[in-house]
Design an enzyme around this catalytic site. Structure first.
Site, PDB file in Angstrom:
ATOM      1  CG  ASP A 182      -1.850   1.201   1.234  1.00 42.29           C
ATOM      2  OD1 ASP A 182      -2.514   1.430   0.213  1.00 42.29           O
ATOM      3  OD2 ASP A 182      -1.885   1.912   2.254  1.00 42.29           O
ATOM      4  CD  GLU A 266      -4.766   0.617  -4.054  1.00 46.23           C
ATOM      5  OE1 GLU A 266      -5.981   0.797  -4.051  1.00 46.23           O
ATOM      6  OE2 GLU A 266      -3.991   1.147  -3.253  1.00 46.23           O
ATOM      7  CB  CYS A 319     -13.346  -5.702   7.123  1.00 48.41           C
ATOM      8  SG  CYS A 319     -12.807  -6.943   8.312  1.00 48.41           S
ATOM      9  CB  CYS A 322     -15.618 -10.299   7.941  1.00 51.83           C
ATOM     10  SG  CYS A 322     -16.112  -8.554   8.003  1.00 51.83           S
ATOM     11  CB  CYS A 338     -14.445  -4.805  11.045  1.00 52.05           C
ATOM     12  SG  CYS A 338     -15.761  -5.506  10.051  1.00 52.05           S
ATOM     13  CB  CYS A 341     -15.683  -9.622  11.892  1.00 50.29           C
ATOM     14  SG  CYS A 341     -14.251  -8.719  11.277  1.00 50.29           S
ATOM     15  CG  ASP A 348      -1.364   3.086   6.074  1.00 50.95           C
ATOM     16  OD1 ASP A 348      -2.291   3.592   5.414  1.00 50.95           O
ATOM     17  OD2 ASP A 348      -0.616   3.733   6.834  1.00 50.95           O
TER      18      ASP A 348
HETATM   19 ZN   LIG Z   1     -14.760  -7.383   9.372  1.00 51.73          ZN
END
Ligand SMILES: [Zn+2]
Length: 381
Positions: A182, A266, A319, A322, A338, A341, A348
């Site tokens: 990243d 990316e 996330c 999950c 999150c 979860c 990052d």
């Molecule tokens: Zn999650």
């Protein structure tokens, strides 16, 4: 076999310095005169002049008495600069680049010599029309005889010779490791393994020196010799910053390529973020574009895979545990939990883990992953 440029610093004798100054001057003169000629032909007569026409114009100039001085230097660099101009025009007509620019005396000067215009023997390089070999600081050995060499002088007054050679890339042992990267500002990048590089702010480090040099320059009289000297001092600080940055980037890209078989980044993020004027300066200082470019060719040589992830992939908002995707993830949020979860995320590292997962998914689908054609965006210097 792959071709690669090997660049060395050299120290010209006074005779060579004069010859090079003349050569650079003639290259610039020919480039600009022919560019003017092509531009006029196009605007006045809607006529497109190609490489053959450009070369004919060069021959005409060499025969004209006012421009006879062009015969004093090797003709190879003059022809080579027209080849480069041809490429610049092709890029323009294909919509890849802007209209070719005139060359300025203040910027980097260069001249390209093909095999007929230089001799390389027993580690000695001799330019056409020069009596002595160049005094080169060979920081590493050339792998083979160069096919083309480019001699240049940067705005800080330093001379370099860049030798294009064929070489056999060193094969690296295969490793099972894969990594997601990243790109960031606080850290140049964060990996999916949680490694942070930090971000050496080269520009900031030299800010005081730069300010002093620029202040001195602003006080010098226009067109004076002292002003030229002061300008070179500013250029030297710029050169220092750029050298430090390149050195750091090379070490990091080398390490990433050595340690990982698959590298996921990316790609287009670089381009998009550069459009944001508030971020552009820090980004070009960090050298994202250059870093990705280095990863690209080093991965290619070492037979590693570089995977570019689609710019629309929500690497920061998703996330990695999950798959829940957040609506928003403003830049200032560095850590989050999150809601689905309850996993705690570092912004990052989470993004890097997502990039890695997306890269592996691309690989598994067997889509075109080697081609990162749209990526290169060289960092500003
Ligand atoms: Zn999650």
């Amino acid at each position: 076999m792959t071709k690669r440029a090997y660049k060395y610093r050299f120290y010209p004798t006074p005779e060579q310095e004069q010859l090079l100054a003349r050569t650079f001057g003639c290259v610039r003169f020919v480039y600009n005169a022919v560019l003017r000629y092509r531009t006029d032909a196009f605007y006045q007569r809607q006529e497109k002049i190609g490489y053959v026409g450009a070369n004919a114009e060069l021959s005409r100039m060499k025969k004209t008495s006012e421009t006879e001085f062009l015969n004093e230097v090797s003709c190879v660099p003059l022809q080579q600069c027209l080849r480069h101009q041809q490429t610049a025009f092709k890029n323009f007509f294909d919509g890849r680049a802007r209209y070719p620019n005139f060359k300025s005396k203040r910027h980097r000067q260069s001249a390209e010599f093909t095999r007929s215009a230089f001799k390389y023997r027993d580690g000695q390089l001799l330019l056409a029309k020069s009596k002595e070999p160049l005094v080169i600081r060979w920081s590493r050995q050339l792998p083979s005889e160069p096919t083309t060499i480019t001699v240049s002088k940067d705005s800080a007054g330093r001379y370099f010779v860049s030798c294009l050679c064929e070489f056999e890339p060193e094969e690296l042992p295969i490793t099972p490791k894969m990594v997601g990267i990243d790109l960031g500002l606080k850290d140049l990048f964060v990996t999916s393994d949680g490694i942070r590089t930090g971000n050496p702010r080269h520009t900031a480090k030299y800010a005081a020196k730069m300010a002093k040099a620029q202040r001195a320059l602003s006080k010098k009289k226009l067109g004076s010799r002292n002003r030229a000297k002061a300008r070179q001092k500013v250029a030297r600080v710029h050169a220092k910053i750029s050298d430090c940055r390149m050195d750091g980037l090379h070490k990091l890209s080398r390490q990433i390529v050595n340690e990982n078989q698959v590298i996921c980044v990316e790609s287009l993020k670089v381009k998009n973020m550069l459009r944001n004027p508030r971020l552009a300066k820090s980004i070009s200082d960090a050298g994202w574009g250059e870093f990705v470019r280095q990863l690209e060719y080093k991965a290619l040589w070492a037979d590693r895979q570089l995977v570019a992830i689609d710019q629309w992939y929500p690497s920061s908002k998703r996330c990695s545990a999950c798959g829940h995707v957040m609506d928003k993830m403003p830049l200032h949020i560095r850590a989050w939990t999150c809601p689905d979860c309850t996993t705690k995320h570092d912004r990052d590292v989470n993004a890097a883990v997502n990039i890695k997962a997306a890269g592996l998914a691309v690989l598994a689908l067997g889509e075109n992953v080697s081609g990162m054609g749209q990526v290169p965006l060289s960092s500003s210097r």
